[in-house]
Design a protein around this motif. Structure first.
Motif, PDB file in Angstrom:
ATOM      1  N   GLN A 187       0.471   4.665   9.023  1.00 45.32           N
ATOM      2  CA  GLN A 187       1.834   5.174   9.174  1.00 45.32           C
ATOM      3  C   GLN A 187       1.901   6.541   8.481  1.00 45.32           C
ATOM      4  O   GLN A 187       1.020   6.869   7.685  1.00 45.32           O
ATOM      5  N   ARG A 203      -3.778   2.178  14.216  1.00 45.59           N
ATOM      6  CA  ARG A 203      -3.608   0.732  14.015  1.00 45.59           C
ATOM      7  C   ARG A 203      -4.455  -0.025  15.008  1.00 45.59           C
ATOM      8  O   ARG A 203      -4.802   0.495  16.071  1.00 45.59           O
ATOM      9  N   GLY A 238      12.553   3.448  12.949  1.00 48.94           N
ATOM     10  CA  GLY A 238      12.820   2.632  11.776  1.00 48.94           C
ATOM     11  C   GLY A 238      13.297   3.547  10.667  1.00 48.94           C
ATOM     12  O   GLY A 238      12.906   4.705  10.591  1.00 48.94           O
ATOM     13  N   ALA A 254      14.875   7.524   4.407  1.00 53.72           N
ATOM     14  CA  ALA A 254      13.637   7.868   5.102  1.00 53.72           C
ATOM     15  C   ALA A 254      13.715   7.302   6.510  1.00 53.72           C
ATOM     16  O   ALA A 254      14.463   6.356   6.770  1.00 53.72           O
TER      17      ALA A 254
HETATM   18  N1  PHE Z   1       6.547   3.513   8.543  1.00 51.07           N
HETATM   19  C1  PHE Z   1       7.377   2.639   9.328  1.00 51.07           C
HETATM   20  C2  PHE Z   1       6.523   2.103  10.481  1.00 51.07           C
HETATM   21  O1  PHE Z   1       5.486   2.632  10.751  1.00 51.07           O
HETATM   22  C3  PHE Z   1       8.592   3.349   9.869  1.00 51.07           C
HETATM   23  C4  PHE Z   1       9.540   3.737   8.788  1.00 51.07           C
HETATM   24  C5  PHE Z   1       9.483   4.975   8.187  1.00 51.07           C
HETATM   25  C6  PHE Z   1      10.549   2.861   8.380  1.00 51.07           C
HETATM   26  C7  PHE Z   1      10.365   5.342   7.206  1.00 51.07           C
HETATM   27  C8  PHE Z   1      11.439   3.209   7.409  1.00 51.07           C
HETATM   28  C9  PHE Z   1      11.341   4.432   6.821  1.00 51.07           C
HETATM   29  O2  PHE Z   1       6.885   1.160  11.128  1.00 51.07           O
END
Ligand code: PHE
Length: 343
Positions: A170, A198, A285, A308
């Motif tokens: 991520q 992934r 998200g 975020a």
């Molecule tokens: N990193 C999360 C994902 O890959 C997405 C996300 C980023 C959620 C920042 C909340 C805040 O699913």
């Protein structure tokens, strides 16, 4: 004797003035300057002379020799220049000839989305930062409130290089990098586009895909700011009439966590094939940065809060351009790739 030398001098100059080729020039050089030439041979007569007469004779021969040598060199240069000019005249380029066909490349739809999203957030005062694709477990998980053995790791089981390094699953570890670089002093307002990895592979999941991380840290940041930011983004990206709704969700590094849907731009929210009859499309998200994350990354939770979000690049591109299979992004079929640039 001197008379004869002047004669030779004049003859040489006259012949030089008529020269039209390198060969002729070479002959003149031989005739007047070689050891066997009359001029050079006259040197031998010096032994018959005495004193001043001898010196003057020597000087005369020398000055004539130098003059002829210099004129020969000048003539050589001008002959070469002439030759070059003739060659250039023959090689005239015809600019009116039609050029051969060339094909102009086009931007990859992935990069078109990155550019557009970046443009929108730069307009809101965000900085663009990049993070490493080979990441430490510490940043990809630990600093994001996902300790070893946490069940959330399963969802992002990724490509490990060794015990401590992996291909990041991520873009969220960039949050930790940026926060730590600030030594606990806000504000922060960044987005970070990039590739993530992934263990996935189907029509909507690729083992490599792109995300755009967003992070805002300041005092007095709340969910309302997150919602209005996402609304502005959704409207710039998908049209003025878009609405955003947040559904409660779970991410270990945000609390509360949400998934954000936008009202369907195909049917305007009535329900259609694209939104599977719901009127809403899930795009990202997000959430308020978890206090544990703020603390681990050196920010005082009594002073600072933040939000975020993470946007899937291909997901946005698929929605915007109506692409049905994520794998098309990576097959490098030019017929596919060239469809998205407008010009
Ligand atoms: N990193 C999360 C994902 O890959 C997405 C996300 C980023 C959620 C920042 C909340 C805040 O699913």
């Amino acid at each position: 004797m001197n008379e004869r030398l002047h004669q030779i001098h004049e003859l040489a100059l006259e012949e030089l003035s008529k020269v039209s080729s390198m060969e002729e020039l070479q002959n003149i050089r031989n005739t007047y300057l070689s050891k066997k030439s009359e001029l050079m041979q006259s040197m031998s007569k010096m032994k018959d002379l005495q004193g001043e007469e001898r010196a003057k004779f020597g000087q005369l021969i020398n000055s004539i020799k130098m003059d002829i040598t210099q004129k020969v060199e000048e003539t050589r240069l001008s002959l070469e220049e002439k030759k070059l000019q003739e060659k250039l005249a023959k090689e005239v380029v015809d600019f009116t000839l039609p050029s051969s066909d060339y094909t102009k490349g086009s931007k990859h739809p992935f990069n078109l989305i990155v550019d557009e999203v970046s443009r929108i957030f730069i307009g809101m005062g965000y900085d663009i930062v990049e993070g490493p694709e080979v990441e430490l477990d510490h940043f990809n998980f630990e600093l994001l409130n996902v300790p070893k053995g946490h069940p959330a790791r399963d969802m992002q089981d990724s490509f490990y290089i060794d015990e401590t390094h992996l291909m990041r699953s991520q873009t969220s570890p960039v949050q930790a990098h940026v926060m730590l670089s600030k030594n606990g002093v806000g504000p922060i307002k960044i987005i970070s586009p990039g590739k993530v990895y992934r263990r996935d592979d189907d029509a909507t999941h690729s083992h490599q895909f792109g995300q755009i991380e967003g992070l805002v840290i300041d005092s007095n940041v709340n969910m309302g700011n997150l919602l209005s930011t996402l609304e502005l983004f959704a409207r710039s990206m998908f049209g003025e009439k878009r609405q955003v709704r947040m559904r409660s969700s779970y991410f270990p590094f945000t609390e509360p966590s949400v998934e954000a849907d936008i009202s369907c731009f195909e049917c305007g929210g009535k329900g259609c094939k694209l939104c599977k009859g719901t009127g809403w499309i899930e795009v990202l998200g997000a959430g308020m940065v978890h206090p544990n994350v703020l603390e681990m990354c050196g920010f005082d939770t009594k002073v600072y809060q933040g939000f975020a979000f993470g946007i899937g690049i291909e997901r946005v591109a698929m929605l915007k351009y109506g692409i049905d299979d994520i794998r098309k992004f990576y097959q490098n079929d030019k017929r596919f790739l060239s469809q998205f640039t407008k010009e």
